[in-house]
Design a protein around this motif. Sequence first.
Motif, PDB file in Angstrom:
ATOM      1  N   GLN A 137       0.544   5.307   1.262  1.00  0.00           N
ATOM      2  CA  GLN A 137      -0.306   6.190   2.043  1.00  0.00           C
ATOM      3  C   GLN A 137       0.297   7.586   2.115  1.00  0.00           C
ATOM      4  OE1 GLN A 137      -0.906   5.225   6.217  1.00  0.00           O
ATOM      5  NE2 GLN A 137      -2.927   6.182   6.223  1.00  0.00           N
ATOM      6  N   TYR A 151       0.844  -1.183   0.000  1.00  0.00           N
ATOM      7  CA  TYR A 151       0.000   0.000   0.000  1.00  0.00           C
ATOM      8  C   TYR A 151       0.886   1.243   0.000  1.00  0.00           C
ATOM      9  CZ  TYR A 151      -4.103  -2.703   1.603  1.00  0.00           C
ATOM     10  OH  TYR A 151      -5.150  -3.589   1.722  1.00  0.00           O
ATOM     11  N   LYS A 172      -4.409  10.668   4.632  1.00  0.00           N
ATOM     12  CA  LYS A 172      -5.275   9.943   3.688  1.00  0.00           C
ATOM     13  C   LYS A 172      -5.291   8.463   4.054  1.00  0.00           C
ATOM     14  CE  LYS A 172      -6.040  13.348   0.737  1.00  0.00           C
ATOM     15  NZ  LYS A 172      -7.396  13.897   0.515  1.00  0.00           N
ATOM     16  N   PRO A 173      -6.311   7.722   3.610  1.00  0.00           N
ATOM     17  CA  PRO A 173      -6.285   6.273   3.838  1.00  0.00           C
ATOM     18  C   PRO A 173      -5.264   5.604   2.922  1.00  0.00           C
ATOM     19  CG  PRO A 173      -8.231   6.889   2.582  1.00  0.00           C
ATOM     20  CD  PRO A 173      -7.557   8.167   2.967  1.00  0.00           C
ATOM     21  N   PRO A 174      -4.860   4.387   3.250  1.00  0.00           N
ATOM     22  CA  PRO A 174      -3.924   3.665   2.378  1.00  0.00           C
ATOM     23  C   PRO A 174      -4.568   3.364   1.023  1.00  0.00           C
ATOM     24  CG  PRO A 174      -4.112   2.609   4.528  1.00  0.00           C
ATOM     25  CD  PRO A 174      -5.194   3.623   4.448  1.00  0.00           C
ATOM     26  N   LEU A 187      -4.213   0.734  -2.191  1.00  0.00           N
ATOM     27  CA  LEU A 187      -3.632  -0.536  -2.595  1.00  0.00           C
ATOM     28  C   LEU A 187      -2.802  -0.366  -3.865  1.00  0.00           C
ATOM     29  CD1 LEU A 187      -3.570  -3.612  -1.994  1.00  0.00           C
ATOM     30  CD2 LEU A 187      -5.495  -3.814  -3.587  1.00  0.00           C
TER      31      LEU A 187
END
Lengths: 116, 115
Positions: B37, B35, B41-43, B45
């Motif tokens: 990031q 991932y 922010k969110p990770p 993929l």
Amino acid sequence: AQKITQTQPGMFVQEKEAVTLDCTYDTSDPSYGLFWYKQPSSGEMIFLIYQGSYDQQNATEGRYSLNFQKARKSANLVISASQLGDSAMYFCAMREEGGATNKLIFGTGTLLAVQP
Amino acid sequence: DTEVTQTPKHLVMGMTNKKSLKCEQHMGHRAMYWYKQKAKKPPELMFVYSYEKLSINESVPSRFSPECPNSSLLNLHLHALQPEDSALYLCASSRQLAGGSYEQYFGPGTRLTVT
């Protein structure tokens, strides 16, 4: 399309009190899984709790419980007896529809600050 | 033991450098993930390996090259990166991809800075 929504960018809670972090989701798949992760400032994503769509009971893990309301499509995380070490970013996530890839769809996160 | 390790912890590299990130798990997991990031922010993929075979590439630029030499190891080779590639790179593993609700266990991440 699948979506995870976390409407609280930031939350404060007093030490030893309980706090609820909100998460709503949208999916057309009848079989799905919901996850909560904690990310301290150090960066590691820590798995907290899992709820399956067919699970009859709300998931619990120690001080963490998941308030799962299927009809409302909500999966709120409840942390009881908050500790200073609970200060972190919390992400709600859902496994992608179909389940074949185990791909996670993440919400935008809620930053929790525990005050002494 | 639910430990995923990542090295290095921090990495600073120039745009012409070649470097590698390493991830290791000894939980017998057969799925491993990379991932990216960015801050606050969110990770996101990047890649998924299942039984040492690349299963998902989320349209990642070719300057990122994953490798899974065995069931415990996952590498990410970096070449000719751009400053916007600076981020936290997280590795994760899970028992499998499909057939159950397999939670992913993450490593501590590598903080990459491209100068």
